[in-house]
Design an enzyme around this catalytic site. Structure first.
Site, PDB file in Angstrom:
ATOM      1  N   SER A 117      13.643 -11.662  -9.803  1.00  0.00           N
ATOM      2  CA  SER A 117      13.979 -11.831  -8.384  1.00  0.00           C
ATOM      3  C   SER A 117      12.914 -12.715  -7.759  1.00  0.00           C
ATOM      4  CB  SER A 117      14.080 -10.478  -7.664  1.00  0.00           C
ATOM      5  OG  SER A 117      12.900  -9.716  -7.834  1.00  0.00           O
TER       6      SER A 117
ATOM      7  N   GLU B  68      11.064 -14.275  -3.958  1.00  0.00           N
ATOM      8  CA  GLU B  68      10.872 -14.131  -2.513  1.00  0.00           C
ATOM      9  C   GLU B  68      10.696 -15.503  -1.870  1.00  0.00           C
ATOM     10  OE1 GLU B  68       8.106 -11.117  -0.627  1.00  0.00           O
ATOM     11  OE2 GLU B  68       7.086 -12.972  -0.046  1.00  0.00           O
TER      12      GLU B  68
ATOM     13  N   ARG C 180       6.189  -1.719   6.894  1.00  0.00           N
ATOM     14  CA  ARG C 180       5.605  -1.456   8.210  1.00  0.00           C
ATOM     15  C   ARG C 180       5.483  -2.773   8.962  1.00  0.00           C
ATOM     16  NH1 ARG C 180      -0.598  -0.217   9.530  1.00  0.00           N
ATOM     17  NH2 ARG C 180      -0.535  -2.438   9.081  1.00  0.00           N
TER      18      ARG C 180
ATOM     19  N   ASP D  85       3.214  -6.500   9.978  1.00  0.00           N
ATOM     20  CA  ASP D  85       1.966  -6.844  10.674  1.00  0.00           C
ATOM     21  C   ASP D  85       2.235  -6.968  12.165  1.00  0.00           C
ATOM     22  OD1 ASP D  85       0.603  -7.131   8.219  1.00  0.00           O
ATOM     23  OD2 ASP D  85       1.477  -9.130   7.991  1.00  0.00           O
TER      24      ASP D  85
ATOM     25  N   HIS E  70      -3.910  -0.537  -0.881  1.00  0.00           N
ATOM     26  CA  HIS E  70      -3.670  -1.249   0.379  1.00  0.00           C
ATOM     27  C   HIS E  70      -5.008  -1.474   1.091  1.00  0.00           C
ATOM     28  CE1 HIS E  70      -2.311  -2.096   4.462  1.00  0.00           C
ATOM     29  NE2 HIS E  70      -1.109  -2.306   3.981  1.00  0.00           N
TER      30      HIS E  70
ATOM     31  N   ALA F 123      -5.990   1.232   3.515  1.00  0.00           N
ATOM     32  CA  ALA F 123      -5.930   2.638   3.079  1.00  0.00           C
ATOM     33  C   ALA F 123      -7.315   3.285   3.148  1.00  0.00           C
ATOM     34  CB  ALA F 123      -5.389   2.722   1.658  1.00  0.00           C
TER      35      ALA F 123
ATOM     36  N   ASP G 194      -3.588   6.217  -0.339  1.00  0.00           N
ATOM     37  CA  ASP G 194      -2.616   5.138  -0.526  1.00  0.00           C
ATOM     38  C   ASP G 194      -1.454   5.610  -1.407  1.00  0.00           C
ATOM     39  OD1 ASP G 194      -1.812   2.462  -0.009  1.00  0.00           O
ATOM     40  OD2 ASP G 194      -2.438   1.898  -2.018  1.00  0.00           O
TER      41      ASP G 194
ATOM     42  N   PHE H 296      -5.075 -16.239   0.616  1.00  0.00           N
ATOM     43  CA  PHE H 296      -4.070 -15.170   0.603  1.00  0.00           C
ATOM     44  C   PHE H 296      -4.669 -13.863   0.112  1.00  0.00           C
ATOM     45  CE2 PHE H 296      -0.082 -18.035  -0.032  1.00  0.00           C
ATOM     46  CZ  PHE H 296      -0.113 -18.347   1.314  1.00  0.00           C
TER      47      PHE H 296
ATOM     48  N   HIS I 134       9.152  -9.924  -9.948  1.00  0.00           N
ATOM     49  CA  HIS I 134       9.506 -10.439  -8.621  1.00  0.00           C
ATOM     50  C   HIS I 134       8.510 -11.532  -8.279  1.00  0.00           C
ATOM     51  CE1 HIS I 134      11.242 -10.229  -4.572  1.00  0.00           C
ATOM     52  NE2 HIS I 134      10.001 -10.296  -4.091  1.00  0.00           N
TER      53      HIS I 134
END
Length: 282
Positions: A10, A12, A101, A103, A143, A146, A152, A210, A260
């Protein structure tokens, strides 16, 4: 000779901001469709800032005959707003969501009627039953916000118990982190597919930026090699392809349920990695 085991793929994408970007993404998508993806997902900007672009890109993917998953984020949103988005997505024929959730837009307080992705998952289930296949995020390297790895993992468990069908991880370059996370989730009885997120390496400066922002760890040996290449784009690209292909081979051999790819709206690196894995265009 044994056949190369095929693994679901898959991709994105993010919503382009210009007509030129829209056309470039259309070309990249067509090239990636040759890999027969299970679905393509489209991201959502902070506070829903790209909703129109997200839904437009999702609509294009569906019109091209490919399964599309819309990201949907809840931070700063109201129940009424999310209800409206779900109705639009159902009317478009979307059957898969990536529930996050999200940003906050800069300069905004927390606000809204949701605080966690688990609240959003529970709301979607309450509103739409089993209509949507819900993906949630997972963080093999924890995360960045966290309190602890344990907290987490518990947050992940809460999302799963709220009704998630499967998960997609933040990208990583250490396969052990992924397998450890899957084991820990399994030990909690969370028996859902956890698909590793893969970030091809095209630019070292982009990758560093990133990774600093999202908490993904770049192993020291990779960081040092990238720094050693300086501005040698060809060497960075060749090294990146080797690193990511090797990672994908480890994940596939270890039983990952899919791959992914975070495409960054580009096709070349993902196509090359999949070719090397023996999953190139038929």
């Amino acid at each position: 000779m044994t056949a190369t085991p095929q693994i679901p793929l898959s991709f994105e994408f993010f919503p382009p901001k210009t007509p030129d970007g829209v056309e470039k993404l259309r070309v990249a998508r067509q090239q990636l469709y040759a890999l027969k993806p299970e679905f393509c997902s489209v991201t959502f900007g902070a506070g829903g800032s790209t909703q129109e672009g997200t839904f437009s890109t999702v609509r294009d993917i569906l019109a091209e005959g490919v399964g599309a998953a819309s990201h949907i984020s809840c931070i700063g949103a109201t129940h009424a707003k999310v209800r409206e988005q779900l109705a639009i997505l159902k009317a478009m024929g979307v059957k898969r969501l990536v529930a996050l959730r999200g940003d906050l837009p800069s300069g905004f307080g927390i606000g809204g009627e949701f605080h966690y992705a688990s609240d959003l998952v529970a709301f979607v289930r309450a509103e739409t039953g089993d209509y949507f296949h819900i993906e949630v995020a997972a963080y093999p390297e924890v995360h960045p916000q966290a309190r602890s790895p344990e907290a987490d993992l518990q947050a992940f468990a809460t999302k799963v118990k709220a009704g998630a069908n499967s998960a997609i991880t933040q990208y990583f370059y250490n396969a052990d982190a992924y397998f450890r996370f899957v084991e820990e989730a399994d030990a909690l009885g969370l028996s859902l597919p956890i698909v590793p997120g893969i970030m091809p390496i095209a630019s070292s400066t982009q990758l560093m930026r990133f990774s600093d922002a999202c908490g993904a760890e770049i192993p020291r040996w990779i960081r040092l090699r990238l720094q050693g290449f300086g501005d040698d784009a060809a060497s960075i690209k060749a090294f990146g392809l080797d690193v990511v292909t090797d990672l994908c081979e480890q994940l596939r051999a270890g039983g990952a349920p899919g791959l992914h790819f975070y495409s960054m709206n580009q096709s070349a690196a993902t196509l090359e990695v999949c070719n090397r894995l023996g999953q190139g265009p038929a």
